[in-house]
Motif scaffolding. Structure first.
Motif, PDB file in Angstrom:
ATOM      1  N   GLY A 185       0.811  -1.209   0.000  1.00 12.49           N
ATOM      2  CA  GLY A 185       0.000   0.000   0.000  1.00 12.49           C
ATOM      3  C   GLY A 185       0.845   1.259   0.000  1.00 12.49           C
ATOM      4  O   GLY A 185       0.325   2.356   0.091  1.00 12.49           O
ATOM      5  N   GLY A 186       2.167   1.141  -0.133  1.00 13.97           N
ATOM      6  CA  GLY A 186       3.033   2.311  -0.120  1.00 13.97           C
ATOM      7  C   GLY A 186       3.518   2.641  -1.515  1.00 13.97           C
ATOM      8  O   GLY A 186       3.236   1.938  -2.468  1.00 13.97           O
ATOM      9  N   ALA A 187       4.266   3.743  -1.603  1.00 14.95           N
ATOM     10  CA  ALA A 187       4.741   4.171  -2.911  1.00 14.95           C
ATOM     11  C   ALA A 187       6.064   3.508  -3.277  1.00 14.95           C
ATOM     12  O   ALA A 187       6.434   3.460  -4.424  1.00 14.95           O
ATOM     13  N   ARG A 188       6.777   3.006  -2.265  1.00 19.15           N
ATOM     14  CA  ARG A 188       8.086   2.424  -2.549  1.00 19.15           C
ATOM     15  C   ARG A 188       7.975   0.921  -2.743  1.00 19.15           C
ATOM     16  O   ARG A 188       7.021   0.290  -2.288  1.00 19.15           O
ATOM     17  N   LYS A 189       9.005   0.367  -3.370  1.00 20.00           N
ATOM     18  CA  LYS A 189       9.021  -1.089  -3.539  1.00 20.00           C
ATOM     19  C   LYS A 189       9.199  -1.760  -2.188  1.00 20.00           C
ATOM     20  O   LYS A 189       9.949  -1.252  -1.343  1.00 20.00           O
ATOM     21  N   PRO A 190       8.583  -2.925  -1.981  1.00 19.56           N
ATOM     22  CA  PRO A 190       8.823  -3.654  -0.740  1.00 19.56           C
ATOM     23  C   PRO A 190      10.253  -4.177  -0.705  1.00 19.56           C
ATOM     24  O   PRO A 190      10.838  -4.514  -1.739  1.00 19.56           O
ATOM     25  N   VAL A 191      10.799  -4.247   0.492  1.00 24.94           N
ATOM     26  CA  VAL A 191      12.197  -4.669   0.659  1.00 24.94           C
ATOM     27  C   VAL A 191      12.264  -6.189   0.818  1.00 24.94           C
ATOM     28  O   VAL A 191      11.549  -6.779   1.633  1.00 24.94           O
ATOM     29  N   ALA A 192      13.129  -6.822   0.020  1.00 24.27           N
ATOM     30  CA  ALA A 192      13.454  -8.243   0.219  1.00 24.27           C
ATOM     31  C   ALA A 192      14.896  -8.314   0.701  1.00 24.27           C
ATOM     32  O   ALA A 192      15.807  -7.822   0.026  1.00 24.27           O
ATOM     33  N   LEU A 193      15.105  -8.912   1.865  1.00 22.35           N
ATOM     34  CA  LEU A 193      16.457  -9.073   2.393  1.00 22.35           C
ATOM     35  C   LEU A 193      17.013 -10.420   1.987  1.00 22.35           C
ATOM     36  O   LEU A 193      16.312 -11.437   2.075  1.00 22.35           O
ATOM     37  N   VAL A 194      18.263 -10.437   1.558  1.00 20.87           N
ATOM     38  CA  VAL A 194      18.956 -11.693   1.243  1.00 20.87           C
ATOM     39  C   VAL A 194      20.129 -11.815   2.202  1.00 20.87           C
ATOM     40  O   VAL A 194      21.059 -11.000   2.154  1.00 20.87           O
ATOM     41  N   THR A 195      20.097 -12.799   3.097  1.00 23.36           N
ATOM     42  CA  THR A 195      21.244 -13.025   3.985  1.00 23.36           C
ATOM     43  C   THR A 195      22.289 -13.867   3.243  1.00 23.36           C
ATOM     44  O   THR A 195      21.987 -14.481   2.219  1.00 23.36           O
ATOM     45  N   GLY A 196      23.512 -13.848   3.751  1.00 25.99           N
ATOM     46  CA  GLY A 196      24.577 -14.608   3.080  1.00 25.99           C
ATOM     47  C   GLY A 196      24.872 -14.048   1.703  1.00 25.99           C
ATOM     48  O   GLY A 196      25.233 -14.777   0.774  1.00 25.99           O
ATOM     49  N   ALA A 197      24.758 -12.715   1.580  1.00 24.88           N
ATOM     50  CA  ALA A 197      24.830 -12.088   0.256  1.00 24.88           C
ATOM     51  C   ALA A 197      26.209 -12.187  -0.388  1.00 24.88           C
ATOM     52  O   ALA A 197      26.336 -12.044  -1.607  1.00 24.88           O
ATOM     53  N   ALA A 198      27.250 -12.430   0.412  1.00 24.41           N
ATOM     54  CA  ALA A 198      28.590 -12.579  -0.173  1.00 24.41           C
ATOM     55  C   ALA A 198      28.906 -14.036  -0.480  1.00 24.41           C
ATOM     56  O   ALA A 198      29.978 -14.348  -1.007  1.00 24.41           O
ATOM     57  N   GLY A 199      28.001 -14.921  -0.145  1.00 26.09           N
ATOM     58  CA  GLY A 199      28.216 -16.340  -0.414  1.00 26.09           C
ATOM     59  C   GLY A 199      27.871 -16.695  -1.852  1.00 26.09           C
ATOM     60  O   GLY A 199      27.462 -15.829  -2.645  1.00 26.09           O
ATOM     61  N   LEU A 200      28.017 -17.952  -2.177  1.00 25.21           N
ATOM     62  CA  LEU A 200      27.818 -18.395  -3.557  1.00 25.21           C
ATOM     63  C   LEU A 200      26.417 -18.029  -4.063  1.00 25.21           C
ATOM     64  O   LEU A 200      26.255 -17.333  -5.068  1.00 25.21           O
ATOM     65  N   ILE A 201      25.408 -18.496  -3.373  1.00 24.81           N
ATOM     66  CA  ILE A 201      24.046 -18.361  -3.904  1.00 24.81           C
ATOM     67  C   ILE A 201      23.485 -16.970  -3.660  1.00 24.81           C
ATOM     68  O   ILE A 201      22.815 -16.400  -4.524  1.00 24.81           O
ATOM     69  N   GLY A 202      23.811 -16.390  -2.509  1.00 23.80           N
ATOM     70  CA  GLY A 202      23.361 -15.028  -2.239  1.00 23.80           C
ATOM     71  C   GLY A 202      23.826 -14.074  -3.332  1.00 23.80           C
ATOM     72  O   GLY A 202      23.073 -13.198  -3.772  1.00 23.80           O
ATOM     73  N   ARG A 203      25.032 -14.263  -3.779  1.00 27.13           N
ATOM     74  CA  ARG A 203      25.578 -13.356  -4.802  1.00 27.13           C
ATOM     75  C   ARG A 203      24.818 -13.489  -6.131  1.00 27.13           C
ATOM     76  O   ARG A 203      24.536 -12.504  -6.803  1.00 27.13           O
ATOM     77  N   TYR A 204      24.475 -14.711  -6.487  1.00 24.16           N
ATOM     78  CA  TYR A 204      23.675 -14.901  -7.709  1.00 24.16           C
ATOM     79  C   TYR A 204      22.277 -14.296  -7.541  1.00 24.16           C
ATOM     80  O   TYR A 204      21.716 -13.737  -8.479  1.00 24.16           O
ATOM     81  N   LEU A 205      21.714 -14.436  -6.325  1.00 27.01           N
ATOM     82  CA  LEU A 205      20.380 -13.863  -6.097  1.00 27.01           C
ATOM     83  C   LEU A 205      20.411 -12.349  -6.264  1.00 27.01           C
ATOM     84  O   LEU A 205      19.533 -11.765  -6.898  1.00 27.01           O
ATOM     85  N   LEU A 206      21.441 -11.725  -5.696  1.00 31.68           N
ATOM     86  CA  LEU A 206      21.547 -10.269  -5.806  1.00 31.68           C
ATOM     87  C   LEU A 206      21.708  -9.848  -7.266  1.00 31.68           C
ATOM     88  O   LEU A 206      21.075  -8.910  -7.730  1.00 31.68           O
ATOM     89  N   ALA A 207      22.570 -10.580  -7.979  1.00 28.16           N
ATOM     90  CA  ALA A 207      22.888 -10.184  -9.353  1.00 28.16           C
ATOM     91  C   ALA A 207      21.715 -10.394 -10.306  1.00 28.16           C
ATOM     92  O   ALA A 207      21.619  -9.715 -11.327  1.00 28.16           O
TER      93      ALA A 207
END
Ligand SMILES: NC(=O)c1ccc[n+]([C@@H]2O[C@H](COP(=O)([O-])OP(=O)(O)OC[C@H]3O[C@@H](n4cnc5c(N)ncnc54)[C@H](OP(=O)(O)O)[C@@H]3O)[C@@H](O)[C@H]2O)c1
Length: 303
Positions: A6-28
């Motif tokens: 219901g807000g104007a901004r995009k909802p935030v999705a947090l990815v933990t382990g972002a420097a790890g193998l899979i986290g990095r692919y998720l971010l990219a």
């Protein structure tokens, strides 16, 4: 335009382990597969997930509308060496995050290692029976996560990719050993159904977007021995091609290894917009052309 909150901004999705193998692919891959989310990665530098006060602070700061929890002690040998650390990260931090995420989607990456590997071709309803401490921590965390009907567990298969630090994936382990020892012995009697990290990331994003919580298996559709996996990768990484040698798990000294962790993925496949195929198909469907698994994932694994 109003978003799902219901807000104007995009909802935030947090990815933990972002420097790890899979986290990095998720971010990219987020801008491509989850453009409606404001995706933010958390590394260990941002927060130690075993520190409850820091986690609460980070939670207040970001106020996420969804969480993808990738942070873990992901190497079975490290879990055996330091079971207390493994339990604090893999179980207790997961329980903490899941409780904070009580009312929002929470996706936890578990592992095929919750099975003992005596059967193979596991489905979601098969009995789990981990044979090492890593698998035990994953099994315990799964139960806690699935107690919430809004939450999701993905049991992920052996994942092929490249990492920033060069020491996160089995592909990197294989290449390093092959270069160092001029040969690489791979088991002919241990089976997995591997998946490229780029494909896994796309599936995770699709599951977040379609909001269908529950337990899912995610893997390639092909059951391959370690040696066959090495041979498939050798078409991409020439350093693997000359030194591959067959071996047997009977010669291995270390934590117990489940012999056959192949999984069936019909349940998740029904929700995905693209087909999960066999690992050799993914690798063979594109010539390497000097690219790396990372570039490969960033282009088009499954158009
Ligand atoms: N890769 C696979 O083949 C595979 C297969 C099945 C399941 N999985 C599961 O998928 C998830 C992601 O795996 P991955 O391969 O990306 O693992 P990974 O490369 O080892 O990444 C895990 C990340 O978690 C971080 N971490 C560890 N303890 C932490 C703490 N106390 N606080 C904050 N961050 C912490 C690590 O930080 P540092 O960078 O500082 O170490 C690392 O960046 C894991 O749950 C793993 O068990 C992976």
């Amino acid at each position: 335009m109003a978003n799902r909150l219901g807000g104007a901004r995009k909802p935030v999705a947090l990815v933990t382990g972002a420097a790890g193998l899979i986290g990095r692919y998720l971010l990219a891959t987020a801008s491509r597969w989850a453009p409606e989310w404001d995706v933010r990665g958390l590394t260990r530098q941002d927060v130690d997930l075993t520190d409850e006060a820091s986690v609460s602070r980070i939670w207040q700061e970001h106020q996420p509308a969804a969480v993808i929890h990738c942070a873990a002690i992901s190497r079975p040998a490290v879990c055996e060496q330091d079971p207390e650390l493994a339990r604090r990260v893999n179980v207790e931090a997961t329980v903490l995050l899941a409780s904070l995420a009580d009312k929002i989607p929470f996706l936890f990456l578990s592992s095929d290692q919750v099975f003992d590997g005596r059967q193979g071709w596991y489905v979601e309803t098969d009995r789990i029976n981990p044979v090492n401490y890593y698998g035990e921590t994953k099994a315990e965390a799964e139960q806690a996560v699935l107690a919430n009907p809004h939450h999701t567990v993905i049991r992920l298969a052996l994942t092929a990719g490249t990492s920033q630090t060069g020491d996160r994936s089995f592909v990197e382990d294989m290449r390093r050993s092959a270069v160092r020892d001029h040969r690489l012995t791979l088991f002919t009697d241990e089976f997995r159904s591997p998946i490229p990290a780029g494909v896994a990331a796309r599936a995770v994003w699709e599951l977040i977007v379609c909001e269908r919580p529950g337990l899912y298996h995610l893997s390639g559709t092909e059951r391959l021995s370690r040696l066959d996996i090495g041979k498939a990768l050798a078409t991409w990484y020439p350093e693997l091609s000359s030194g591959l040698q067959p071996g047997s798990v009977a010669e291995y000294r270390g934590p117990q290894r489940p012999p056959d962790l192949s999984m069936r993925c019909e349940k998740i496949q029904r929700l995905l917009s693209f087909p999960l195929t066999g690992f050799r198909h993914w690798i063979a469907s594109r010539p390497r052309d000097g690219a790396d698994l990372w570039d490969y994932a960033m282009t088009d694994l499954n158009p």
